[in-house]
Design a protein around this motif. Structure first.
Motif, PDB file in Angstrom:
ATOM      1  N   ASP A 170       0.831  -1.205   0.000  1.00  0.00           N
ATOM      2  CA  ASP A 170       0.000   0.000   0.000  1.00  0.00           C
ATOM      3  C   ASP A 170       0.866   1.257   0.000  1.00  0.00           C
ATOM      4  O   ASP A 170       0.582   2.242  -0.700  1.00  0.00           O
ATOM      5  N   ARG A 175       1.169   4.068  -3.261  1.00  0.00           N
ATOM      6  CA  ARG A 175       0.886   5.504  -3.172  1.00  0.00           C
ATOM      7  C   ARG A 175       2.130   6.347  -3.476  1.00  0.00           C
ATOM      8  O   ARG A 175       2.041   7.384  -4.142  1.00  0.00           O
ATOM      9  N   VAL A 184      -5.230   2.304  -6.610  1.00  0.00           N
ATOM     10  CA  VAL A 184      -4.542   1.547  -5.567  1.00  0.00           C
ATOM     11  C   VAL A 184      -5.349   0.316  -5.188  1.00  0.00           C
ATOM     12  O   VAL A 184      -4.816  -0.800  -5.107  1.00  0.00           O
ATOM     13  N   LEU A 234      -4.170  -3.598  -5.659  1.00  0.00           N
ATOM     14  CA  LEU A 234      -4.073  -4.498  -4.507  1.00  0.00           C
ATOM     15  C   LEU A 234      -4.993  -5.703  -4.673  1.00  0.00           C
ATOM     16  O   LEU A 234      -4.647  -6.820  -4.275  1.00  0.00           O
ATOM     17  N   LEU A 256      -1.290  -7.553   1.578  1.00  0.00           N
ATOM     18  CA  LEU A 256      -1.703  -6.712   2.698  1.00  0.00           C
ATOM     19  C   LEU A 256      -1.014  -7.083   4.005  1.00  0.00           C
ATOM     20  O   LEU A 256      -1.386  -6.590   5.069  1.00  0.00           O
ATOM     21  N   THR A 300      -1.019   8.127   2.477  1.00  0.00           N
ATOM     22  CA  THR A 300      -0.199   6.919   2.580  1.00  0.00           C
ATOM     23  C   THR A 300      -0.322   6.340   3.986  1.00  0.00           C
ATOM     24  O   THR A 300      -0.019   7.033   4.962  1.00  0.00           O
TER      25      THR A 300
END
Length: 459
Positions: free
Chosen positions: A20, A24, A254, A258, A266, A367
């Motif tokens: 993640d 970003r 994003v 993912l 994750l 973020t």
């Protein structure tokens, strides 16, 4: 400066996933490369769809995912190298360079560049320089691409990512016929993940600029010379069936990346990995100019020394260090200076400068795990009397960590060589800071700087 600091043990339950964070921060790399925001994310999405179409393993999916997000991590200094090489002083010429992706074909645009540029105060010298570059364009392009690929490989390794991820970044610009870079591998010598990534980044760039059909037509024209024909067939099938380009216009790229990424995308990243990421981005930021080499790391060391002297607690020390390393992140989103030889920044550059803390704040607030860092960066150019920027905050409105970072940044900047000013001695810089205290700077921060500098000198 002393550096008695041990990274805090952050609560693992609150640690954000590396995927993640990189997703970003990749937006900053897009802008540094002169690409539209979301370029790396869309490339990642295309890579994931193509990879799942040919059914590679989940571990390969994971390695490709991170390689796609980091593919331009070694290229941030390439544009500055080009600016240094051409030494063009026209802002229009530099924006022209910035707004085109850099590859060997870019040199074909030099005639147009000559028309758009004033070439500085001595046009004849400027024209000779540009023509000399054009004469050696292939060698220069090879050198620039080799440098950026190798830097990307090194950054991936520094982050503790797999060797396969690093090699995917290294070989993403190799061509099927062996004419690519950096090593001229061909056919099966090119890692499979690099072949996938090479196709994905071309499809994204052309698809965004000229449309999906144009991207597929170009892919077919370059099959057998640039791209693996088997992967071209797989990408074509995905295009014909529809799913290749799904959600590419989404406002939440994003989430799409993912969702298509590896099953472990994750999982939380340990603090040590996030710290290495901050160091890696600090070096990317500082590579934009020879005058800022390792500037952010020095600022972090000075800020930590001040924080230790002021008794800042362990958690906030961790925030301060990350903020110091990333304090110039917003500069990645701006064009390089128009010249490293001029006496002082231009008015336009000063206007852009005033925006860089806000730009970094906006990116980092989005973020996971970086909101505190963002707030510190936002305030580090504010001054106690309200004369700073970007929000003209005063006194207690400015966070203590921002005040520390502001003093550390000024100390390193003034005691380092810059194109618009000579290097000042540490004693002279301290005298300047002391003279501006308490009007602009917090006396506690300046005193702590003096104590740590004195201890360092004694040691």
């Amino acid at each position: 400066m002393s550096n008695h600091y041990a990274p805090p043990e952050w609560d693992e339950a609150s640690d954000p996933p590396l995927s993640d964070i990189l997703a970003r921060l990749s937006c900053a790399l897009d802008l540094a490369e002169g690409m539209p925001i979301g370029h790396a994310l869309r490339t990642c999405i295309l890579s994931m769809r193509l990879a799942r179409r040919i059914r590679i393993s989940e571990s390969e999916i994971s390695d490709l995912f991170f390689a796609a997000l980091l593919k331009d991590v070694g290229s941030a200094s390439r544009r500055t190298q080009v600016f240094d090489l051409l030494a063009l002083e026209s802002t229009n010429a530099q924006l022209f360079l910035r707004n085109r992706p850099w590859d060997s074909s870019h040199w074909n645009h030099l005639p147009q560049l000559l028309q758009q540029s004033r070439l500085g105060p001595n046009p004849a010298v400027g024209i000779q320089r540009v023509l000399r570059v054009a004469l050696h364009k292939n060698r220069i392009a090879r050198g620039l691409n080799r440098s950026s690929s190798e830097e990307g490989y090194a950054v991936a390794q520094e982050l503790g990512l797999s060797t396969r991820t690093a090699e995917t970044v290294l070989h993403r610009d190799e061509y099927w016929d062996g004419t690519g870079r950096p090593t001229g591998k061909r056919h099966g010598q090119i890692p499979l993940l690099s072949r996938i990534l090479g196709i994905a980044q071309m499809l994204e760039a052309v698809g965004t600029a000229k449309g999906h059909e144009s991207a597929i037509r170009l892919l077919h024209r370059r099959s057998m010379n640039r791209f693996d024909p088997g992967l071209v067939a797989a990408a074509t099938l995905l295009h014909d069936q529809g799913p290749l380009w799904n959600d590419m216009e989404s406002q939440n790229l994003v989430a799409t990346a993912l969702r298509l990424g590896p099953q472990n995308s994750l999982l939380p990243a340990p603090p040590s990995t996030i710290d290495r990421l901050c160091v890696a981005f600090a070096r990317i930021i500082d590579a934009r100019s020879r005058f800022t080499y390792r500037h952010s790391e020095r600022v972090a060391q000075i800020a930590i020394s001040i924080g230790v002297e002021m008794g800042i607690d362990e958690h906030r020390m961790g925030v301060l260090r990350r903020a110091a390393l990333l304090h110039d992140l917003g500069n990645l989103m701006q064009p390089p200076p128009t010249s490293e030889q001029q006496a002082k920044p231009t008015k336009d550059e000063l206007t852009l400068r005033d925006r860089h803390t806000q730009q970094a704040n906006d990116l980092l607030q989005a973020t996971p795990g970086f909101s505190e860092v963002a707030e510190v960066i936002l305030g580090h150019h504010e001054r106690l009397d309200g004369s700073g920027y970007p929000l003209r905050r005063k006194g207690e409105e400015i966070p203590v960590l921002s005040r520390i970072l502001g003093v550390a940044e000024v100390f390193d900047t003034l005691s380092s060589e810059r194109p618009y000013q000579p290097r000042m001695s540490p004693k002279a810089v301290y005298s300047l800071l002391e003279a501006a205290t308490p009007v602009a700077f917090d006396p506690r921060c300046v005193h702590a700087l003096y104590v740590t500098a004195a201890l360092h000198a004694a040691a």
